[in-house]
Design an enzyme around this catalytic site. Structure first.
Site, mmCIF file in Angstrom:
data_model
loop_
_atom_site.group_PDB
_atom_site.id
_atom_site.type_symbol
_atom_site.label_atom_id
_atom_site.label_comp_id
_atom_site.label_asym_id
_atom_site.label_seq_id
_atom_site.Cartn_x
_atom_site.Cartn_y
_atom_site.Cartn_z
ATOM 1 N N GLN A 194 -37.608 -102.600 -86.234
ATOM 2 C CA GLN A 194 -39.058 -102.368 -86.157
ATOM 3 C C GLN A 194 -39.569 -101.468 -87.277
ATOM 4 O OE1 GLN A 194 -38.916 -101.325 -81.726
ATOM 5 N NE2 GLN A 194 -40.857 -102.415 -81.906
ATOM 6 N N HIS A 212 -33.924 -106.033 -79.592
ATOM 7 C CA HIS A 212 -34.399 -105.878 -80.976
ATOM 8 C C HIS A 212 -33.238 -105.906 -81.968
ATOM 9 C CE1 HIS A 212 -38.698 -105.403 -80.868
ATOM 10 N NE2 HIS A 212 -38.655 -104.458 -79.945
ATOM 11 N N GLY A 238 -39.768 -96.549 -76.771
ATOM 12 C CA GLY A 238 -38.558 -96.908 -77.494
ATOM 13 C C GLY A 238 -38.906 -97.505 -78.847
ATOM 14 N N CYS A 253 -44.638 -104.228 -76.619
ATOM 15 C CA CYS A 253 -43.784 -103.911 -77.768
ATOM 16 C C CYS A 253 -44.647 -103.421 -78.920
ATOM 17 C CB CYS A 253 -43.023 -105.172 -78.188
ATOM 18 S SG CYS A 253 -41.933 -104.917 -79.588
ATOM 19 N N LEU A 254 -44.204 -102.356 -79.594
ATOM 20 C CA LEU A 254 -44.997 -101.782 -80.685
ATOM 21 C C LEU A 254 -45.149 -102.760 -81.862
ATOM 22 C CD1 LEU A 254 -43.677 -98.096 -80.766
ATOM 23 C CD2 LEU A 254 -45.739 -98.977 -79.642
ATOM 24 N N HIS A 295 -34.618 -103.973 -73.598
ATOM 25 C CA HIS A 295 -35.674 -104.373 -74.538
ATOM 26 C C HIS A 295 -35.307 -103.941 -75.971
ATOM 27 C CE1 HIS A 295 -40.040 -104.965 -75.732
ATOM 28 N NE2 HIS A 295 -39.578 -104.214 -76.718
ATOM 29 N N GLU A 296 -34.888 -102.691 -76.123
ATOM 30 C CA GLU A 296 -34.532 -102.194 -77.467
ATOM 31 C C GLU A 296 -33.266 -102.869 -77.974
ATOM 32 O OE1 GLU A 296 -36.743 -100.641 -79.021
ATOM 33 O OE2 GLU A 296 -37.933 -100.302 -77.221
HETATM 34 NI NI NI Z 1 -40.183 -103.792 -78.682
#
Ligand code: NI
Length: 186
Positions: free
Chosen positions: A50, A144, A45, A98-99, A140-141
């Site tokens: 991000q 963000h 995701g 998480c990226l 999670h997304e």
């Molecule tokens: Ni993340």
């Protein structure tokens, strides 16, 4: 085009994102770039903040995590202007990453079932229910676009253990295998 992923400490990750208007310029291109950026970094995701945009957009592909034990997972979707309407059930724990926060993983408790209202890439409205891992990736997304990172939801002991590592990420003293933009240039 692969976009740089904004790292822990970037102010945009802490902002509450704004709705995307239907006339947002080059949305198709943004979505294509977000997919490419997500797959390049081996993520499931990716959310607008991000890639430096405080906009209510995230893309998810849980088809990648489908296996014999996780038969319930598997969808690929773009979520615009999402609002979680309801979360229910007994919270369960699962290890997340998480990226924007490479090489840190930790257990996060989340409700197993959610009801969400969102628009797809054609601005058509949907109201759907998700559960299990599918729900978790959405949660999670969704966090963000609400300016929340999973590291804020870890247990106090774990938070202390990762403090130094977070500071390394914030100041760019790491070497991720994908392009990132750090809060402080090292
Ligand atoms: Ni993340």
């Amino acid at each position: 085009m692969i976009l740089p992923i904004f790292g822990y400490g970037q102010p945009v990750l802490k902002r509450i994102a704004e709705d995307i208007p239907a006339d947002y310029p080059k949305l198709d291109q943004l979505i294509a770039n977000m997919w490419e950026t997500m797959y390049n970094a081996h993520g499931v995701g990716l959310a607008g903040p991000q890639v430096g945009l405080a906009l209510r957009i995230f893309v998810i592909d849980t088809e990648q995590v489908k296996d014999d034990e996780k038969l319930d997972v598997g969808f690929k979707k773009v979520f615009l202007n999402a609002r979680i309407l309801e979360e229910e059930g007994t919270p369960w724990s699962y290890e997340e990453g998480c990226l924007s926060i490479p090489d840190i993983r930790g257990d996060v408790e989340r409700c197993p079932t959610i009801r969400i209202r969102y628009q797809d890439e054609h601005f058509q409205w949907f109201e759907e229910t998700y559960s299990g891992l599918n729900a978790r990736v959405i949660q999670h997304e969704y966090d963000h676009i609400e300016g929340v990172l999973f590291t804020e939801k870890l247990k106090p002991l774990k938070k202390r253990l990762i403090k130094k590592k977070l500071e390394m990420i914030r100041t760019g003293q790491i070497l991720p295998d994908y392009k990132m933009r750090f809060a402080v240039r090292s």
